[in-house]
Design a protein around this motif. Structure first.
Motif, PDB file in Angstrom:
ATOM      1  N   GLN A   1       0.866  -1.185   0.000  1.00 56.37           N
ATOM      2  CA  GLN A   1       0.000   0.000   0.000  1.00 56.37           C
ATOM      3  C   GLN A   1       0.893   1.222   0.000  1.00 56.37           C
ATOM      4  OE1 GLN A   1      -3.471   0.280  -0.094  1.00 56.37           O
ATOM      5  NE2 GLN A   1      -3.025   2.466  -0.336  1.00 56.37           N
ATOM      6  N   MET A   2       0.729   2.054  -1.003  1.00 53.65           N
ATOM      7  CA  MET A   2       1.570   3.238  -1.160  1.00 53.65           C
ATOM      8  C   MET A   2       0.693   4.473  -1.064  1.00 53.65           C
ATOM      9  SD  MET A   2       4.097   1.976  -4.231  1.00 53.65           S
ATOM     10  CE  MET A   2       2.806   2.004  -5.477  1.00 53.65           C
ATOM     11  N   ASN A   3       0.932   5.271  -0.052  1.00 54.05           N
ATOM     12  CA  ASN A   3       0.179   6.508   0.159  1.00 54.05           C
ATOM     13  C   ASN A   3       1.098   7.705   0.018  1.00 54.05           C
ATOM     14  OD1 ASN A   3      -2.129   4.967   0.791  1.00 54.05           O
ATOM     15  ND2 ASN A   3      -1.572   4.886   2.960  1.00 54.05           N
ATOM     16  N   THR A   4       0.483   8.850  -0.167  1.00 56.46           N
ATOM     17  CA  THR A   4       1.227  10.109  -0.293  1.00 56.46           C
ATOM     18  C   THR A   4       2.384   9.950  -1.278  1.00 56.46           C
ATOM     19  OG1 THR A   4       0.769  10.365   2.091  1.00 56.46           O
ATOM     20  CG2 THR A   4       2.090  12.057   1.059  1.00 56.46           C
ATOM     21  N   LEU A   5       2.067   9.469  -2.451  1.00 54.04           N
ATOM     22  CA  LEU A   5       3.101   9.210  -3.447  1.00 54.04           C
ATOM     23  C   LEU A   5       3.744  10.506  -3.919  1.00 54.04           C
ATOM     24  CD1 LEU A   5       1.330   6.325  -5.305  1.00 54.04           C
ATOM     25  CD2 LEU A   5       3.666   6.222  -4.433  1.00 54.04           C
ATOM     26  N   LYS A   6       5.026  10.399  -4.204  1.00 59.01           N
ATOM     27  CA  LYS A   6       5.818  11.535  -4.668  1.00 59.01           C
ATOM     28  C   LYS A   6       6.398  11.195  -6.044  1.00 59.01           C
ATOM     29  CE  LYS A   6       7.336  12.361   0.106  1.00 59.01           C
ATOM     30  NZ  LYS A   6       8.511  12.513   1.009  1.00 59.01           N
ATOM     31  N   PRO A   7       6.737  12.216  -6.822  1.00 57.89           N
ATOM     32  CA  PRO A   7       7.344  11.936  -8.134  1.00 57.89           C
ATOM     33  C   PRO A   7       8.572  11.033  -8.035  1.00 57.89           C
ATOM     34  CG  PRO A   7       6.683  14.224  -8.007  1.00 57.89           C
ATOM     35  CD  PRO A   7       6.467  13.652  -6.632  1.00 57.89           C
ATOM     36  N   GLU A   8       9.316  11.153  -6.954  1.00 55.91           N
ATOM     37  CA  GLU A   8      10.514  10.329  -6.808  1.00 55.91           C
ATOM     38  C   GLU A   8      10.207   8.863  -6.506  1.00 55.91           C
ATOM     39  OE1 GLU A   8       9.835  13.205  -5.249  1.00 55.91           O
ATOM     40  OE2 GLU A   8      10.561  13.187  -3.159  1.00 55.91           O
ATOM     41  N   ASP A   9       8.945   8.530  -6.261  1.00 57.75           N
ATOM     42  CA  ASP A   9       8.557   7.130  -6.088  1.00 57.75           C
ATOM     43  C   ASP A   9       8.339   6.428  -7.432  1.00 57.75           C
ATOM     44  OD1 ASP A   9       6.517   8.205  -3.361  1.00 57.75           O
ATOM     45  OD2 ASP A   9       8.446   7.168  -3.220  1.00 57.75           O
ATOM     46  N   ALA A  10       8.318   7.189  -8.502  1.00 60.94           N
ATOM     47  CA  ALA A  10       8.089   6.599  -9.816  1.00 60.94           C
ATOM     48  C   ALA A  10       9.209   5.632 -10.176  1.00 60.94           C
ATOM     49  CB  ALA A  10       7.991   7.698 -10.867  1.00 60.94           C
ATOM     50  N   ALA A  11       8.825   4.448 -10.582  1.00 66.59           N
ATOM     51  CA  ALA A  11       9.797   3.401 -10.906  1.00 66.59           C
ATOM     52  C   ALA A  11       9.046   2.160 -11.361  1.00 66.59           C
ATOM     53  CB  ALA A  11      10.649   3.060  -9.682  1.00 66.59           C
ATOM     54  N   VAL A  12       9.804   1.175 -11.793  1.00 66.09           N
ATOM     55  CA  VAL A  12       9.235  -0.153 -11.969  1.00 66.09           C
ATOM     56  C   VAL A  12       9.390  -0.872 -10.631  1.00 66.09           C
ATOM     57  CG1 VAL A  12       9.357  -2.353 -13.191  1.00 66.09           C
ATOM     58  CG2 VAL A  12       9.820  -0.205 -14.411  1.00 66.09           C
ATOM     59  N   TYR A  13       8.296  -1.393 -10.136  1.00 63.92           N
ATOM     60  CA  TYR A  13       8.284  -2.078  -8.849  1.00 63.92           C
ATOM     61  C   TYR A  13       8.268  -3.585  -9.087  1.00 63.92           C
ATOM     62  CZ  TYR A  13       7.648   2.189  -6.204  1.00 63.92           C
ATOM     63  OH  TYR A  13       7.846   3.415  -5.630  1.00 63.92           O
ATOM     64  N   TYR A  14       9.169  -4.266  -8.397  1.00 63.88           N
ATOM     65  CA  TYR A  14       9.334  -5.709  -8.550  1.00 63.88           C
ATOM     66  C   TYR A  14       9.017  -6.431  -7.257  1.00 63.88           C
ATOM     67  CZ  TYR A  14      12.009  -4.466 -12.733  1.00 63.88           C
ATOM     68  OH  TYR A  14      12.409  -3.970 -13.948  1.00 63.88           O
ATOM     69  N   CYS A  15       8.352  -7.527  -7.388  1.00 64.65           N
ATOM     70  CA  CYS A  15       8.091  -8.422  -6.280  1.00 64.65           C
ATOM     71  C   CYS A  15       9.245  -9.417  -6.169  1.00 64.65           C
ATOM     72  CB  CYS A  15       6.775  -9.154  -6.541  1.00 64.65           C
ATOM     73  SG  CYS A  15       6.268 -10.321  -5.276  1.00 64.65           S
ATOM     74  N   TYR A  16       9.592  -9.780  -4.941  1.00 65.44           N
ATOM     75  CA  TYR A  16      10.731 -10.660  -4.700  1.00 65.44           C
ATOM     76  C   TYR A  16      10.367 -11.658  -3.618  1.00 65.44           C
ATOM     77  CZ  TYR A  16      15.460 -11.923  -3.067  1.00 65.44           C
ATOM     78  OH  TYR A  16      16.593 -12.594  -2.688  1.00 65.44           O
ATOM     79  N   ALA A  17      10.745 -12.897  -3.836  1.00 63.83           N
ATOM     80  CA  ALA A  17      10.506 -13.952  -2.853  1.00 63.83           C
ATOM     81  C   ALA A  17      11.832 -14.600  -2.479  1.00 63.83           C
ATOM     82  CB  ALA A  17       9.557 -15.002  -3.432  1.00 63.83           C
ATOM     83  N   ALA A  18      12.073 -14.721  -1.193  1.00 62.06           N
ATOM     84  CA  ALA A  18      13.315 -15.311  -0.713  1.00 62.06           C
ATOM     85  C   ALA A  18      12.983 -16.369   0.329  1.00 62.06           C
ATOM     86  CB  ALA A  18      14.209 -14.247  -0.094  1.00 62.06           C
ATOM     87  N   ARG A  19      13.419 -17.582   0.087  1.00 59.44           N
ATOM     88  CA  ARG A  19      13.115 -18.667   1.022  1.00 59.44           C
ATOM     89  C   ARG A  19      13.793 -18.394   2.372  1.00 59.44           C
ATOM     90  NH1 ARG A  19      12.792 -25.087  -0.156  1.00 59.44           N
ATOM     91  NH2 ARG A  19      12.462 -25.739   2.009  1.00 59.44           N
ATOM     92  N   ALA A  20      13.008 -18.487   3.418  1.00 57.59           N
ATOM     93  CA  ALA A  20      13.541 -18.279   4.755  1.00 57.59           C
ATOM     94  C   ALA A  20      14.645 -19.289   5.037  1.00 57.59           C
ATOM     95  CB  ALA A  20      12.424 -18.411   5.782  1.00 57.59           C
ATOM     96  N   GLY A  21      15.748 -18.817   5.591  1.00 62.33           N
ATOM     97  CA  GLY A  21      16.868 -19.698   5.871  1.00 62.33           C
ATOM     98  C   GLY A  21      17.823 -19.854   4.720  1.00 62.33           C
ATOM     99  N   GLY A  22      17.526 -19.186   3.619  1.00 66.18           N
ATOM    100  CA  GLY A  22      18.423 -19.231   2.468  1.00 66.18           C
ATOM    101  C   GLY A  22      17.966 -20.204   1.407  1.00 66.18           C
ATOM    102  N   GLY A  23      18.536 -20.081   0.232  1.00 67.60           N
ATOM    103  CA  GLY A  23      18.169 -20.973  -0.862  1.00 67.60           C
ATOM    104  C   GLY A  23      17.517 -20.211  -1.990  1.00 67.60           C
ATOM    105  N   SER A  24      16.397 -20.694  -2.454  1.00 66.97           N
ATOM    106  CA  SER A  24      15.766 -20.165  -3.664  1.00 66.97           C
ATOM    107  C   SER A  24      15.274 -18.736  -3.484  1.00 66.97           C
ATOM    108  CB  SER A  24      14.574 -21.048  -4.032  1.00 66.97           C
ATOM    109  OG  SER A  24      14.939 -22.399  -4.128  1.00 66.97           O
ATOM    110  N   ASN A  25      15.368 -17.971  -4.545  1.00 66.04           N
ATOM    111  CA  ASN A  25      14.742 -16.656  -4.571  1.00 66.04           C
ATOM    112  C   ASN A  25      14.256 -16.394  -5.981  1.00 66.04           C
ATOM    113  OD1 ASN A  25      16.979 -14.854  -5.948  1.00 66.04           O
ATOM    114  ND2 ASN A  25      18.004 -16.078  -4.402  1.00 66.04           N
ATOM    115  N   TYR A  26      13.220 -15.566  -6.071  1.00 68.80           N
ATOM    116  CA  TYR A  26      12.547 -15.345  -7.348  1.00 68.80           C
ATOM    117  C   TYR A  26      12.125 -13.891  -7.487  1.00 68.80           C
ATOM    118  CZ  TYR A  26      12.170 -20.411  -6.900  1.00 68.80           C
ATOM    119  OH  TYR A  26      12.458 -21.749  -6.728  1.00 68.80           O
ATOM    120  N   TRP A  27      12.011 -13.457  -8.737  1.00 68.24           N
ATOM    121  CA  TRP A  27      11.582 -12.097  -9.056  1.00 68.24           C
ATOM    122  C   TRP A  27      10.341 -12.133  -9.939  1.00 68.24           C
ATOM    123  CZ3 TRP A  27      13.823  -7.787  -7.073  1.00 68.24           C
ATOM    124  CH2 TRP A  27      15.100  -7.911  -6.512  1.00 68.24           C
TER     125      TRP A  27
END
Length: 116
Positions: free
Chosen positions: A80-106
Motif C-alpha cells: 500500500q503506497m500513500n502520499t506518493l511523490k514523483p521520486e517514487d516513480a519506478a518499476v516495482y518488482y516483487c521478490y521472494a526469498a526462502r527463509a533460511g536461504g536458498g531459492s529466490n525469485y523475481w
C-alpha cells in the motif's frame, strides 16, 4: 514459479496505489517477500520486506507512507503506497526469498508513474 505483480499505473502526486503480487509454484508461507523498485538510470533498491513471521522493514524514504502486508491464504503480498511523490516513480518488482536461504525469485515488474 511465478510472481505476478499488478496494481501499478499513473497517479498524481499525493495519491495512493496498492500493488499486489500473486505467487504460485512455491510454498508461500516459508518465503520472505519483498518489494524493490528501479527508476531509469538508478540501481534497484529494496523498498519493503516482510518476513515469514510478518516482521516488516522499510527503506527510509517510504517509512510512514508505504505498508507491506501478506495474505498466506491467498499467496499474495501487497504494498500500500500513500502520499506518493514523483521520486517514487519506478518499476516495482516483487521478490521472494526462502527463509533460511536458498531459492529466490523475481516478478516481471509493474510500472508506477507519479505526476507532479
Amino acid at each position: 514459479v511465478q510472481l505476478v505483480e499488478s496494481g501499478g499505473g499513473l497517479v498524481q502526486s499525493g495519491g495512493s496505489l496498492r500493488l499486489s503480487c500473486a505467487a504460485s509454484g512455491i510454498i508461500f508461507s516459508i518465503y520472505g517477500m519483498g518489494w524493490y523498485r528501479q527508476a531509469p538510470g538508478k540501481q534497484r533498491e529494496r523498498v519493503a520486506f516482510i518476513t515469514i513471521g510478518s516482521s516488516t522493514d522499510y527503506e527510509d524514504s517510504v517509512k510512514g507512507r508505504f505498508t507491506i502486508s501478506r495474505d498466506n491464504a491467498k499467496n499474495t503480498v501487497y504494498l500500500q503506497m500513500n502520499t506518493l511523490k514523483p521520486e517514487d516513480a519506478a518499476v516495482y518488482y516483487c521478490y521472494a526469498a526462502r527463509a533460511g536461504g536458498g531459492s529466490n525469485y523475481w516478478g516481471q515488474g509493474t510500472q508506477v508513474t507519479v505526476s507532479s
